[in-house]
Enzyme design. Structure first.
Site, PDB file in Angstrom:
ATOM      1  N   ASP A  13       0.827  -1.324   0.009  1.00 15.45           N
ATOM      2  CA  ASP A  13      -0.045   0.050   0.115  1.00 15.45           C
ATOM      3  C   ASP A  13       0.837   1.499   0.044  1.00 15.45           C
ATOM      4  OD1 ASP A  13      -2.307  -1.704   0.291  1.00 15.45           O
ATOM      5  OD2 ASP A  13      -1.838  -2.093   2.292  1.00 15.45           O
ATOM      6  N   LYS A  16       2.122   2.865  -4.836  1.00 15.00           N
ATOM      7  CA  LYS A  16       2.835   2.274  -6.187  1.00 15.00           C
ATOM      8  C   LYS A  16       1.995   2.529  -7.508  1.00 15.00           C
ATOM      9  CE  LYS A  16       3.155  -1.910  -4.646  1.00 15.00           C
ATOM     10  NZ  LYS A  16       2.677  -1.859  -3.289  1.00 15.00           N
ATOM     11  N   GLY A  40      -4.752  -4.381  -4.353  1.00 15.06           N
ATOM     12  CA  GLY A  40      -5.549  -3.259  -4.728  1.00 15.06           C
ATOM     13  C   GLY A  40      -5.026  -1.959  -4.894  1.00 15.06           C
ATOM     14  N   HIS A  41      -5.355  -1.224  -5.861  1.00 21.33           N
ATOM     15  CA  HIS A  41      -4.947   0.172  -5.996  1.00 21.33           C
ATOM     16  C   HIS A  41      -5.967   0.902  -6.767  1.00 21.33           C
ATOM     17  CE1 HIS A  41      -2.028  -1.926  -8.518  1.00 21.33           C
ATOM     18  NE2 HIS A  41      -2.595  -1.043  -9.681  1.00 21.33           N
ATOM     19  N   GLN A 226       2.066  -5.732  -3.347  1.00 17.35           N
ATOM     20  CA  GLN A 226       2.262  -5.676  -2.084  1.00 17.35           C
ATOM     21  C   GLN A 226       3.670  -4.976  -1.896  1.00 17.35           C
ATOM     22  OE1 GLN A 226       1.504  -9.230  -3.275  1.00 17.35           O
ATOM     23  NE2 GLN A 226      -0.719  -8.446  -2.948  1.00 17.35           N
TER      24      GLN A 226
HETATM   25  P1  IMP Z   1      -2.652 -12.739   1.596  1.00 15.12           P
HETATM   26  O1  IMP Z   1      -1.679 -12.202   0.361  1.00 15.12           O
HETATM   27  O2  IMP Z   1      -3.966 -12.417   1.527  1.00 15.12           O
HETATM   28  O3  IMP Z   1      -2.154 -14.091   1.855  1.00 15.12           O
HETATM   29  O4  IMP Z   1      -2.338 -12.148   3.005  1.00 15.12           O
HETATM   30  C1  IMP Z   1      -1.034 -12.111   3.755  1.00 15.12           C
HETATM   31  C2  IMP Z   1      -0.589 -10.876   4.333  1.00 15.12           C
HETATM   32  O5  IMP Z   1      -0.409  -9.887   3.214  1.00 15.12           O
HETATM   33  C3  IMP Z   1      -1.637 -10.091   5.100  1.00 15.12           C
HETATM   34  O6  IMP Z   1      -1.141  -9.418   6.062  1.00 15.12           O
HETATM   35  C4  IMP Z   1      -2.488  -8.921   3.928  1.00 15.12           C
HETATM   36  O7  IMP Z   1      -3.034  -7.973   4.731  1.00 15.12           O
HETATM   37  C5  IMP Z   1      -1.146  -8.729   3.440  1.00 15.12           C
HETATM   38  N1  IMP Z   1      -1.248  -8.236   2.128  1.00 15.12           N
HETATM   39  C6  IMP Z   1      -1.875  -9.084   0.984  1.00 15.12           C
HETATM   40  N2  IMP Z   1      -1.875  -8.125  -0.344  1.00 15.12           N
HETATM   41  C7  IMP Z   1      -1.767  -6.828   0.408  1.00 15.12           C
HETATM   42  C8  IMP Z   1      -1.767  -5.506  -0.288  1.00 15.12           C
HETATM   43  O8  IMP Z   1      -2.056  -5.313  -1.629  1.00 15.12           O
HETATM   44  N3  IMP Z   1      -1.424  -4.496   0.713  1.00 15.12           N
HETATM   45  C9  IMP Z   1      -1.073  -4.747   1.824  1.00 15.12           C
HETATM   46  N4  IMP Z   1      -1.154  -5.811   2.235  1.00 15.12           N
HETATM   47  C10 IMP Z   1      -1.171  -7.008   1.565  1.00 15.12           C
END
Ligand code: IMP
Length: 425
Positions: A13, A16, A40-41, A226
């Protein structure tokens, strides 16, 4: 700018999308190489808000090609919904979208498994986005329960695979959660066959496409999802995502060797946020944290969860920058700190009475570190209309100088608002 990458240096977040959107003008192809619809953005242009999750940002610009490469995991229904949403906003999506036939597919049992596993972790839940990302990647590594995009078009073996895998998953899920209602393999196979048909015009060997394009002199922009601290190998394990979300993932996820990349841009917020569980040394569980959350609209794009907020952690960000090998830094959302009397940067950690500049590899050590702060005066001025770094208040420039020094990377981009124009390059 022939080959460039944009990667997050914190826990995701970092805004980017805005940098990728601006750089898209200077590139022919934009590539997503890891993660899935957990990312997501929001990109704003021409006064319109576009929400992206799996589609590369480049898709928004006419004449650019968006590639979803081999290292991504795909929820076909989610992807088609996203395509429809953008089409309804007037964005054409046709041959400008390419999807790797090597990318792995997320099935309903991946979501079901994730729900059961996160519940079982109780107080230690990773806090995932519940999109079946980790469980799909787990099956990719395990191989025998994996289905890739290309498999969807080999109908006889595909149906057999879905049937066998669903039977195994039903057994596992029933054992873990007695109230679980078994999934219907035939219904899943039918649904996914229909979704595959709609995606078929886009599905190709993207690795070959990227190499052919590079050989033809096309310029490519790699768009990280991420952030580096969520990297499965190098992040704050186990509170990470399940892919190489640092720049380490570019090579494996796209098939393009990293030595082809000429510029690596690391993106960091002027502060730190995190969603989900896991240690966060500079977290501000107080009114300053709430102020940052309110002013920065720090709520998840995908899940709507309030993000945890804190001061900029230069130890963690420098680690992210080192692992990703960035040449230059983009500092985002500087305006969010404008009303504060003073601002802090974590310049070191203290662990067991010792001062350290290193990001610990073990989560329990990370949970114990005490941040050592450098405190700087705030600038207490609206900076959202400023368009030149030299016009920023001297306190804001001093803050940026401290960020560059402590992160060990020169700052070349500063953002002071959501609009394209509010970006100083
Ligand atoms: P997962 O990617 O759904 O398996 O989640 C694993 C961890 O990554 C969790 O703490 C999510 O909140 C974090 N996470 C996954 N995608 C994002 C993102 O786009 N931004 C911030 N955190 C993320």
């Amino acid at each position: 700018m022939p080959v460039t990458s944009v990667v997050g240096l914190q826990w995701g977040d970092e805004a980017k999308g805005k940098i990728v959107d601006i750089l898209t003008d200077h590139h022919d192809i934009v590539v997503r190489y890891q993660g899935g619809n957990n990312a997501g953005h929001t990109v704003v242009f021409g006064g319109v808000k576009y929400k992206l999750s799996l589609l590369p940002t480049g898709i928004l610009r006419p004449g650019k090609v968006g590639v979803i490469a081999a290292g991504v995991v795909i929820n076909p229904k989610g992807l088609l919904d996203e395509m429809d949403r953008l089409r309804s906003q007037g964005i054409p999506i046709a041959e400008n979208l390419l999807i790797s036939d090597r990318a792995h597919v997320i099935f309903p049992y991946h979501m079901a498994e994730e729900a059961v596993m996160e519940q079982a972790r109780k107080g230690e839940a990773i806090g995932t986005t519940m999109r079946g990302i980790g469980t799909c990647y787990r099956d990719k590594i395990g191989r025998s329960h994996a289905i890739r995009m290309g498999d969807l078009y080999h109908s006889a073996s595909y149906r057999k695979k879905v049937s066998e895998i669903t039977a195994t998953k039903n057994t596992i899920l029933k054992a873990l959660s007695p109230e679980f209602q078994p999934l219907d393999a035939n219904a899943i196979a039918d649904d996914y066959a229909k979704l595959a048909e709609q995606l078929a015009p886009h599905v190709v060997d993207t690795t070959r496409y990227l190499h052919q394009s590079l050989a033809a002199g096309k310029s490519v922009l790699f768009e990280g999802a991420q952030g580096s601290l969520l990297d499965i190998d190098h992040g704050s394990f186990p509170y990470v995502t399940s892919s190489n979300s640092s720049a380490c993932g570019i090579h494996s996820g796209s098939g393009v060797p990293e030595r082809r990349i000429e510029k690596m841009i690391g993106v960091a917020k002027a502060y730190t946020t995190r969603v989900g569980g896991g240690p966060f040394p500079t977290e501000l569980d107080n009114e300053i944290g709430q102020h940052i959350r309110d002013v920065g609209h720090e709520y998840g794009t995908v899940t709507g969860r309030p993000r945890r907020c804190g001061w900029l952690d230069a130890v963690a960000t420098r680690y992210g920058a080192t692992v990703s090998g960035v040449d230059t830094l983009a500092v985002m959302l500087l305006d969010v700190l404008s009303q504060l009397d003073e601002v802090k940067i974590c310049e070191a950690y203290e662990l067991n009475g010792e001062r350290s500049m290193h990001f610990p590899s073990h989560v329990e050590d990370l949970a114990q570190v005490q941040p050592v702060y450098r405190t700087l005066p705030g600038w207490k001025k609206d900076i959202t209309q400023i368009r030149k770094v030299t016009d920023l208040p001297k306190e804001a420039r001093a803050y940026l100088d401290a960020v560059a020094e402590l992160v060990g990377t020169p700052v070349s981009i500063v953002s002071v608002g959501p609009d394209r124009e509010q970006t100083m390059m």
